[in-house]
Design an enzyme around this catalytic site. Sequence first.
Site, PDB file in Angstrom:
ATOM      1  N   LYS A  81       4.098  11.478   7.680  1.00 40.86           N
ATOM      2  CA  LYS A  81       3.870  10.167   7.858  1.00 40.86           C
ATOM      3  C   LYS A  81       4.518   9.151   8.123  1.00 40.86           C
ATOM      4  O   LYS A  81       6.016   8.701   7.400  1.00 40.86           O
ATOM      5  CB  LYS A  81       3.311  10.244   6.118  1.00 40.86           C
ATOM      6  CG  LYS A  81       2.163   9.532   5.406  1.00 40.86           C
ATOM      7  CD  LYS A  81       2.232   9.725   4.579  1.00 40.86           C
ATOM      8  CE  LYS A  81       1.370   8.591   3.595  1.00 40.86           C
ATOM      9  NZ  LYS A  81       0.922   8.628   2.320  1.00 40.86           N
TER      10      LYS A  81
HETATM   11  C1  E4P Z   1      -2.051   7.431   0.944  1.00 42.12           C
HETATM   12  O1  E4P Z   1      -1.103   8.495   1.242  1.00 42.12           O
HETATM   13  C2  E4P Z   1      -0.847   6.771  -0.242  1.00 42.12           C
HETATM   14  O2  E4P Z   1      -0.180   7.586  -1.165  1.00 42.12           O
HETATM   15  C3  E4P Z   1      -1.746   6.961  -2.427  1.00 42.12           C
HETATM   16  O3  E4P Z   1      -3.008   7.009  -1.232  1.00 42.12           O
HETATM   17  C4  E4P Z   1      -1.550   5.289  -1.852  1.00 42.12           C
HETATM   18  O4  E4P Z   1      -2.264   5.177  -3.078  1.00 42.12           O
HETATM   19  P1  E4P Z   1      -2.414   4.142  -4.115  1.00 42.12           P
HETATM   20  O5  E4P Z   1      -2.298   2.523  -3.987  1.00 42.12           O
HETATM   21  O6  E4P Z   1      -3.206   4.311  -5.883  1.00 42.12           O
HETATM   22  O7  E4P Z   1      -0.804   3.781  -4.301  1.00 42.12           O
END
Ligand code: E4P
Length: 230
Positions: free
Chosen positions: A83
């Site tokens: 990522k």
């Molecule tokens: C996605 O890869 C992220 O880890 C995640 O969906 C972020 O979510 P949040 O905005 O609830 O922290």
Amino acid sequence: MKFFIDTADTKDIRELAATGLLDGVTTNPTLIAKSGRKMLDVIAEICDIVPGPVSAEAVSTDHATMLAEGRKLAAIAPNVTVKVPLTPDGLKTCKVLTDEGRQVNVTLCFSAGQAILAAKAGATFISPFVGRLDDISQDGMQLIADICQIYKQYPAFKTEVLVASIRHPVHLIAAAKLGAHVATLPGSVIRQLYQHPLTDKGLASFLADWAKTGQSILDDDKAGKSAAAE
Ligand code: E4P
């Protein structure tokens, strides 16, 4: 639609993987910090539990270090998806890693223009964050609609739309209606999807009526004998 779970909590992952509904996992530095464990250990354990893509996020912001981190993370297991953030260095890293045949999830996407750049960089997944847009009074789901519409115009774009920052089942249903390829969901939202008060009420009433029959499906000899004795 593929379901990923958005957590680094291996207990939660094991429990939901047992349902057979999990296609992958996403983590981020905040979720790793919350686990209180070493990132490389957690990612390795998650990759053993779930055979599908497991996103592990690079944490450096310059291309050279991000690339080295990405290669190290990718070496943990064949199902690691690296990522990277949606920055110039992140997309440069995405291009190199995907050219090397690795899977890359470009994260922190908040505009359709950013999603076009990620597709051009060969991203395997683009992660638009719907909940965080809603939090600042913008329409997160409109971004999903825009990206799905744009990607459909260009069959050469192979990037999958991975809806992130999902806060409740309504987000998931709206994303599914738009044809998004993947949703990453907190375990709590996956569990909420099962629930409906009429399901609970209906089941309670069926079971109460069944109990009155005195029958047992598994032990039908016993049920037969008691019926004959009457
Ligand atoms: C996605 O890869 C992220 O880890 C995640 O969906 C972020 O979510 P949040 O905005 O609830 O922290």
